[in-house]
Structures are given as structure tokens and as C-alpha cells.
Design an enzyme around this catalytic site. Structure first.
Site, PDB file in Angstrom:
ATOM      1  N   TRP A 182       0.280  -2.383  -1.040  1.00  0.00           N
ATOM      2  CA  TRP A 182       1.235  -2.562   0.058  1.00  0.00           C
ATOM      3  C   TRP A 182       0.783  -3.772   0.869  1.00  0.00           C
ATOM      4  O   TRP A 182      -0.394  -3.870   1.224  1.00  0.00           O
ATOM      5  CB  TRP A 182       1.317  -1.331   0.980  1.00  0.00           C
ATOM      6  CG  TRP A 182       2.166  -1.678   2.179  1.00  0.00           C
ATOM      7  CD1 TRP A 182       3.521  -1.809   2.208  1.00  0.00           C
ATOM      8  CD2 TRP A 182       1.699  -2.028   3.492  1.00  0.00           C
ATOM      9  NE1 TRP A 182       3.929  -2.227   3.454  1.00  0.00           N
ATOM     10  CE2 TRP A 182       2.847  -2.357   4.255  1.00  0.00           C
ATOM     11  CE3 TRP A 182       0.443  -2.093   4.099  1.00  0.00           C
ATOM     12  CZ2 TRP A 182       2.756  -2.749   5.596  1.00  0.00           C
ATOM     13  CZ3 TRP A 182       0.346  -2.484   5.431  1.00  0.00           C
ATOM     14  CH2 TRP A 182       1.496  -2.796   6.179  1.00  0.00           C
ATOM     15  N   GLU A 221       4.425  -0.906  -3.162  1.00  0.00           N
ATOM     16  CA  GLU A 221       5.098  -0.109  -2.127  1.00  0.00           C
ATOM     17  C   GLU A 221       5.938  -1.004  -1.223  1.00  0.00           C
ATOM     18  O   GLU A 221       5.412  -1.873  -0.542  1.00  0.00           O
ATOM     19  CB  GLU A 221       4.027   0.628  -1.293  1.00  0.00           C
ATOM     20  CG  GLU A 221       4.597   1.435  -0.128  1.00  0.00           C
ATOM     21  CD  GLU A 221       3.510   2.078   0.737  1.00  0.00           C
ATOM     22  OE1 GLU A 221       2.318   1.778   0.548  1.00  0.00           O
ATOM     23  OE2 GLU A 221       3.872   2.873   1.625  1.00  0.00           O
ATOM     24  N   LYS A 223       8.936  -1.777   1.834  1.00  0.00           N
ATOM     25  CA  LYS A 223       9.166  -1.300   3.190  1.00  0.00           C
ATOM     26  C   LYS A 223      10.291  -2.107   3.791  1.00  0.00           C
ATOM     27  O   LYS A 223      10.559  -3.226   3.364  1.00  0.00           O
ATOM     28  CB  LYS A 223       7.833  -1.423   3.910  1.00  0.00           C
ATOM     29  CG  LYS A 223       7.789  -1.750   5.339  1.00  0.00           C
ATOM     30  CD  LYS A 223       6.395  -1.345   5.841  1.00  0.00           C
ATOM     31  CE  LYS A 223       6.399  -1.194   7.322  1.00  0.00           C
ATOM     32  NZ  LYS A 223       5.149  -0.635   7.835  1.00  0.00           N
ATOM     33  N   ASP A 255       7.637   5.472  -0.152  1.00  0.00           N
ATOM     34  CA  ASP A 255       7.113   6.027   1.105  1.00  0.00           C
ATOM     35  C   ASP A 255       8.341   6.418   1.916  1.00  0.00           C
ATOM     36  O   ASP A 255       9.208   5.573   2.183  1.00  0.00           O
ATOM     37  CB  ASP A 255       6.279   4.945   1.814  1.00  0.00           C
ATOM     38  CG  ASP A 255       5.727   5.399   3.170  1.00  0.00           C
ATOM     39  OD1 ASP A 255       6.497   5.988   3.947  1.00  0.00           O
ATOM     40  OD2 ASP A 255       4.545   5.146   3.445  1.00  0.00           O
ATOM     41  N   HIS A 258       9.906   4.340   4.799  1.00  0.00           N
ATOM     42  CA  HIS A 258      10.167   2.919   4.571  1.00  0.00           C
ATOM     43  C   HIS A 258      11.602   2.549   4.230  1.00  0.00           C
ATOM     44  O   HIS A 258      11.848   1.531   3.594  1.00  0.00           O
ATOM     45  CB  HIS A 258       9.241   2.400   3.461  1.00  0.00           C
ATOM     46  CG  HIS A 258       7.820   2.310   3.904  1.00  0.00           C
ATOM     47  ND1 HIS A 258       6.835   1.716   3.159  1.00  0.00           N
ATOM     48  CD2 HIS A 258       7.226   2.722   5.050  1.00  0.00           C
ATOM     49  CE1 HIS A 258       5.678   1.786   3.814  1.00  0.00           C
ATOM     50  NE2 HIS A 258       5.896   2.396   4.952  1.00  0.00           N
ATOM     51  N   HIS A 282       4.331   8.295  -1.102  1.00  0.00           N
ATOM     52  CA  HIS A 282       3.615   8.456   0.167  1.00  0.00           C
ATOM     53  C   HIS A 282       4.494   9.356   1.005  1.00  0.00           C
ATOM     54  O   HIS A 282       5.580   8.940   1.434  1.00  0.00           O
ATOM     55  CB  HIS A 282       3.460   7.110   0.889  1.00  0.00           C
ATOM     56  CG  HIS A 282       2.213   6.380   0.524  1.00  0.00           C
ATOM     57  ND1 HIS A 282       1.868   5.183   1.104  1.00  0.00           N
ATOM     58  CD2 HIS A 282       1.217   6.706  -0.332  1.00  0.00           C
ATOM     59  CE1 HIS A 282       0.709   4.781   0.597  1.00  0.00           C
ATOM     60  NE2 HIS A 282       0.290   5.683  -0.277  1.00  0.00           N
ATOM     61  N   ASP A 290       9.120   4.033  11.226  1.00  0.00           N
ATOM     62  CA  ASP A 290       8.041   4.423  10.315  1.00  0.00           C
ATOM     63  C   ASP A 290       6.812   4.818  11.135  1.00  0.00           C
ATOM     64  O   ASP A 290       5.786   4.157  11.090  1.00  0.00           O
ATOM     65  CB  ASP A 290       7.745   3.225   9.396  1.00  0.00           C
ATOM     66  CG  ASP A 290       6.664   3.525   8.376  1.00  0.00           C
ATOM     67  OD1 ASP A 290       6.515   4.709   8.004  1.00  0.00           O
ATOM     68  OD2 ASP A 290       5.975   2.578   7.964  1.00  0.00           O
ATOM     69  N   ASP A 292       4.795   7.359  11.057  1.00  0.00           N
ATOM     70  CA  ASP A 292       3.677   8.035  10.399  1.00  0.00           C
ATOM     71  C   ASP A 292       3.182   9.269  11.139  1.00  0.00           C
ATOM     72  O   ASP A 292       1.980   9.476  11.315  1.00  0.00           O
ATOM     73  CB  ASP A 292       2.537   7.043  10.110  1.00  0.00           C
ATOM     74  CG  ASP A 292       2.878   6.111   8.959  1.00  0.00           C
ATOM     75  OD1 ASP A 292       3.108   6.621   7.852  1.00  0.00           O
ATOM     76  OD2 ASP A 292       2.949   4.890   9.157  1.00  0.00           O
ATOM     77  N   ASP A 322       0.612   9.903   3.646  1.00  0.00           N
ATOM     78  CA  ASP A 322       0.369   8.695   4.430  1.00  0.00           C
ATOM     79  C   ASP A 322       0.860   8.905   5.860  1.00  0.00           C
ATOM     80  O   ASP A 322       2.020   8.667   6.158  1.00  0.00           O
ATOM     81  CB  ASP A 322       1.089   7.500   3.783  1.00  0.00           C
ATOM     82  CG  ASP A 322       0.850   6.212   4.560  1.00  0.00           C
ATOM     83  OD1 ASP A 322      -0.030   6.198   5.440  1.00  0.00           O
ATOM     84  OD2 ASP A 322       1.556   5.215   4.283  1.00  0.00           O
TER      85      ASP A 322
HETATM   86  C1  RNT Z   1       2.486   0.878   5.713  1.00  0.00           C
HETATM   87  C2  RNT Z   1       2.374   1.603   4.419  1.00  0.00           C
HETATM   88  C3  RNT Z   1       0.988   1.736   3.866  1.00  0.00           C
HETATM   89  C4  RNT Z   1      -0.023   2.108   4.924  1.00  0.00           C
HETATM   90  C5  RNT Z   1      -1.365   2.502   4.376  1.00  0.00           C
HETATM   91  C6  RNT Z   1      -2.416   2.541   5.430  1.00  0.00           C
HETATM   92  O1  RNT Z   1       3.707   0.964   6.282  1.00  0.00           O
HETATM   93  O2  RNT Z   1       2.972   2.858   4.514  1.00  0.00           O
HETATM   94  O3  RNT Z   1       0.995   2.636   2.821  1.00  0.00           O
HETATM   95  O4  RNT Z   1       0.428   3.138   5.733  1.00  0.00           O
HETATM   96  O5  RNT Z   1      -1.703   1.679   3.339  1.00  0.00           O
HETATM   97 ZN    ZN Z   2       2.725   4.162   2.784  1.00  0.00          ZN
END
Ligand code: RNT
Ligand code: ZN
Length: 414
Positions: A182, A221, A223, A255, A258, A282, A290, A292, A322
Site C-alpha cells: 500500500w 491495496e 484507496k 480494504d 477504501h 483488510h 477511512d 480505521d 486493519d
Molecule cells: C492505509 C491502508 C494501509 C494501512 C496499513 C498501516 O489506508 O489501509 O493498509 O492502514 O498499512
Molecule cells: Zn488497509
């Protein structure tokens, strides 16, 4: 076995569900737990740079892990409270160099020896992530798509070094290593060139993936945007899906934080399963962006689990987590997030999928709705509790007592 479990088993049995088979499938399904929840994505490099790349950990809960020993000890408590099979997902920035300054392009397997020892002792696999952020050469938010060839080369070399470390993990631990790329690359404002950066990224990735390495599963990955990178993301979804589709052995990681808010990863999983033999994930909880947040046992996570289970893809979808919440006890965050993902899988394993599919195929949409709704109040909790007990972990909220105890004896003195 509790009476409640037996009654629950009977109730599910009437729907044709083999609860014992569901429990043994769940127990075999690994969840890759990300190390970075333990320290707000800080890592061990001590480069004096803060978290960059458009991602943010907010909160200042006391007791964050500051050293490999502390992070490992915290992780140990978390996995003690999580049932079933676990893996750990590391970032390159968690290299253990014993005080030696090793830049990202020079990282070697030996800088991860202690992690291998840790994983071996616990019989868990390792997944890996090169770290393309929180570094002086990523200060302007560009890495593998950088217009400066020297900077781009530095990051390509980091990517190459990380794949070799991933191969080392796979060899040492006798299980695959998912190596996920990523990058934060993008622009805050309207770009003057959208194609150029993507062609540079394509070239960088081809260089990184050139070497054939056993045991490594490569992923990219995408986003949609990040903080300070609102107008344009080089590694967009279209770009990476096309990249993965045209490069055998490279997979597109999804993810669920994303995408645009009305897009669902649960719907993307079957699309990718139609073309790829692996779909890495993820799992996170995006709140308005996003963000998290810690994964909870809620609708979209259940829907994701349903797509994995009913498409017989428990071994094709590589489930990783994640999230990073710094506003609550970080160990509890790990435990809640992982257990929630497992609850979702169990939830999906306890559904009569063939019957539901048949109702769809025969256009019995009323009955489909009725059954789906009734299933929601089946005695799921009794099955979950039994599963935890069999796995030797606390079944209910009492697991938190152990975390509180650890907080007062260990975390509070940090
Ligand atoms: C960032 C991505 C990525 C990170 C990690 C820490 O938006 O989701 O995967 O969160 O690599
Ligand atoms: Zn991620």
C-alpha cells in the site's frame, strides 16, 4: 456442554445446519492480526518522523507499546483472549535492528529474526507489509510514483527487500506470507498529469515483483483518498484491479475503508472471486471516512463473512485486520476487533445457504426475506460461547477483566 448449547444446536439443526462442522471450520480459519494496533502505527525505527501518508491514529490512551518486548507482550495477552487460529501481520517499520540504523532499502531477514522466533513459539504465520510512509523520503507523499528517479528507486528497493523478507517468513514458518503493497501516493489538489504517475507506479511494481519467490503471495491495496491527498490517488481501485488481473500471482487486496461510502466490499468479494483464486482483505470500520475504527460485529462485517462462507472461499479469502484506535485500551481493541470478525464468520457458518440460494433462484423472495429475518434471532450467542469455551478462552465480557488487570500492573507503569 451447556444445555443452552444443546438447545441452540437443535434449533440450527432444524435448518439443516451442522453446528459441529461449523465450529471446526471456524477453528481452522486464520485471522491475520495487524501488529500496528498495539502502538498506533509507530514502529521501532525512531526516525523522529510522525505517522504520514494520509492515515491518522487519534487518541492518547496511556500505555502504548514502545519496544518490541512491550508490543510482543501486549500481543500475547490479546491472542490469549482470542479463540481459533491466528496470524500476525507486520509492517517493515517493525524491524528489530538492536539500535543499528538500517534504512528501509537495506532491510534484511535478520532484522526480523526475533519476530520469527516469536511466531514459531506460538505456531502462528506472519504476513508482511512494506512501509511506504512515515519516512523522510515519503515527506511529499510520493513513493513508487515519484517523478525523481532516485527517490523512486529507493522505494523500489524497499519493495524488493520486503519481498525477500516475506519469503524468509514463509520458509521459516512453513506457511505462505501475504506481502501487501500500500502506498500513500497522490495529490491534494487537481493534478496536471494523472497518467504519468500511474505509469511510473506500474513500472515500479513490475520491478518489485520481478523476482520469483516461493511462499510469497503478492498483493496491492488501493484507496480512494487520504488526508491531504484528496484529489487524486495514484493507486486507485481501477488501476490495481487491472494491474493484478494482468500480472499472474499478484492479487488485489480489498480494504473496506477504501471505497466510496455507498460501495461495499461484501459485493466486491464475489466479483474478484470470479477471476482470482485469492482475495486478500483488510477488515476495518470506516466511520464517515477511512477512520480505521475497531471492527465490530455489525451488518457489513456479517455480509463480508457471508460472501466468504457461502462461496466456499474460506481458503481463498485471506482475512486480515486493519484498524488503529489510540483512544481506548489497545489490547482490548485487538480483542474486540478480532473476536468480532470471528463472530461474523460463525454467524455466516450458521446459515442455511443452499436453502437461501434456492429461494433466490426460484424467485421466492418473500420467503427469502422471512427466513433471513427469522435467522437473526436464532440463539447464536450460545454457540459462540461454547466455541470460546472449547478453545479455552473466556466466552463473555469477562475477558476484559484480564485486560484491566494487565493495564493496572503493566500498562500503567509505562
Ligand atoms: C492505509 C491502508 C494501509 C494501512 C496499513 C498501516 O489506508 O489501509 O493498509 O492502514 O498499512
Ligand atoms: Zn488497509
Amino acid at each position: 456442554m451447556s444445555t443452552r448449547f444443546n438447545q441452540a444446536k437443535e434449533a440450527y439443526g432444524k435448518q439443516g445446519i451442522d453446528v459441529e462442522a461449523a465450529l471446526s471450520k471456524l477453528k481452522q480459519t486464520p485471522i491475520s492480526i495487524h501488529c500496528w494496533q498495539g502502538d498506533d502505527v509507530t514502529g521501532f525505527e525512531n526516525m523522529g518522523v510522525s505517522l504520514s501518508g494520509g492515515i491518522q491514529a487519534t487518541g492518547n490512551y496511556p500505555g502504548k507499546a514502545r519496544t518490541p518486548e512491550e508490543l510482543m507482550s501486549d500481543f500475547d495477552l490479546a491472542i490469549k483472549l482470542i479463540p481459533g487460529k491466528k496470524r500476525i501481520s507486520l509492517h517493515a517499520s517493525y524491524a528489530i535492528t538492536d539500535g543499528e540504523k538500517v534504512d528501509r532499502d537495506k532491510l534484511l531477514p535478520k532484522h526480523f529474526e526475533k519476530w520469527v522466533e516469536f511466531a514459531k513459539a506460538r505456531d502462528i504465520g506472519i504476513d508482511f507489509n512494506p512501509t511506504f510512509f512515515s519516512h523522510p523520503l515519503a515527506d511529499d507523499g510520493l513513493t513508487l510514483s515519484h517523478p525523481d528517479d532516485n527517490i523512486r528507486e529507493f522505494w523500489v528497493n524497499h519493495g524488493i527487500a520486503c519481498r525477500r523478507i516475506a519469503a524468509y517468513f514463509a520458509k521459516e514458518l512453513g506457511t505462505h506470507c501475504l506481502n501487501n503493497v500500500w502506498i500513500p501516493d497522490g495529490y491534494k489538489d487537481v493534478p496536471a498529469d494523472r497518467l504519468g504517475p500511474r505509469l511510473r507506479l506500474k513500472d515500479s511494481l513490475d520491478k518489485i515483483f520481478a523476482e520469483k519467490l516461493d511462499g510469497v503471495i503478492d498483493a496491492v491495496e488501493s484507496k480512494v483518498f487520504g488526508i491531504g491527498v484528496e484529489s487524486y490517488t495514484v493507486g486507485s481501485s481501477d488501476f490495481y484491479i487491472s494491474y493484478a488481473a494482468s500480472r499472474p500471482g499478484v492479487y488485489n487486496l480489498l480494504d473496506n475503508g477504501h471505497y466510496h461510502p455507498t460501495e461495499y466490499v461484501s459485493d466486491k468479494i464475489p466479483s474478484l472471486l470470479a477471476f482470482f483464486d485469492k482475495v486478500p482483505l483488510h477488515v476495518t470500520r470506516p466511520v464517515r471516512w477511512d477512520s480505521d475504527h475497531v471492527v465490530l460485529f455489525e451488518d457489513e462485517v456479517k455480509e463480508i463473512a457471508k460472501e466468504i462462507v457461502r462461496n466456499d472461499a474460506l481458503d481463498k479469502v485471506l482475512i486480515g485486520l486493519d484498524f488503529f484506535d489510540a483512544s481506548i485500551n489497545r489490547i482490548a481493541a485487538w480483542v474486540v476487533g478480532t473476536r468480532s470478525m470471528q463472530k461474523a464468520l460463525l454467524w455466516a457458518l450458521l446459515m442455511p445457504h443452499s436453502k437461501l440460494k434456492e429461494l433466490q433462484d426460484t424467485a421466492n423472495f418473500t420467503e427469502l426475506m422471512v427466513l433471513n429475518e427469522e435467522l437473526k434471532t436464532y440463539p447464536f450467542g450460545d454457540i459462540w460461547n461454547e466455541y470460546c469455551t472449547r478453545c479455552g478462552v473466556p466466552s463473555g465480557e469477562e475477558w476484559f477483566d484480564e485486560v484491566k488487570q494487565y493495564e493496572s500492573t503493566v500498562l500503567s507503569s509505562r
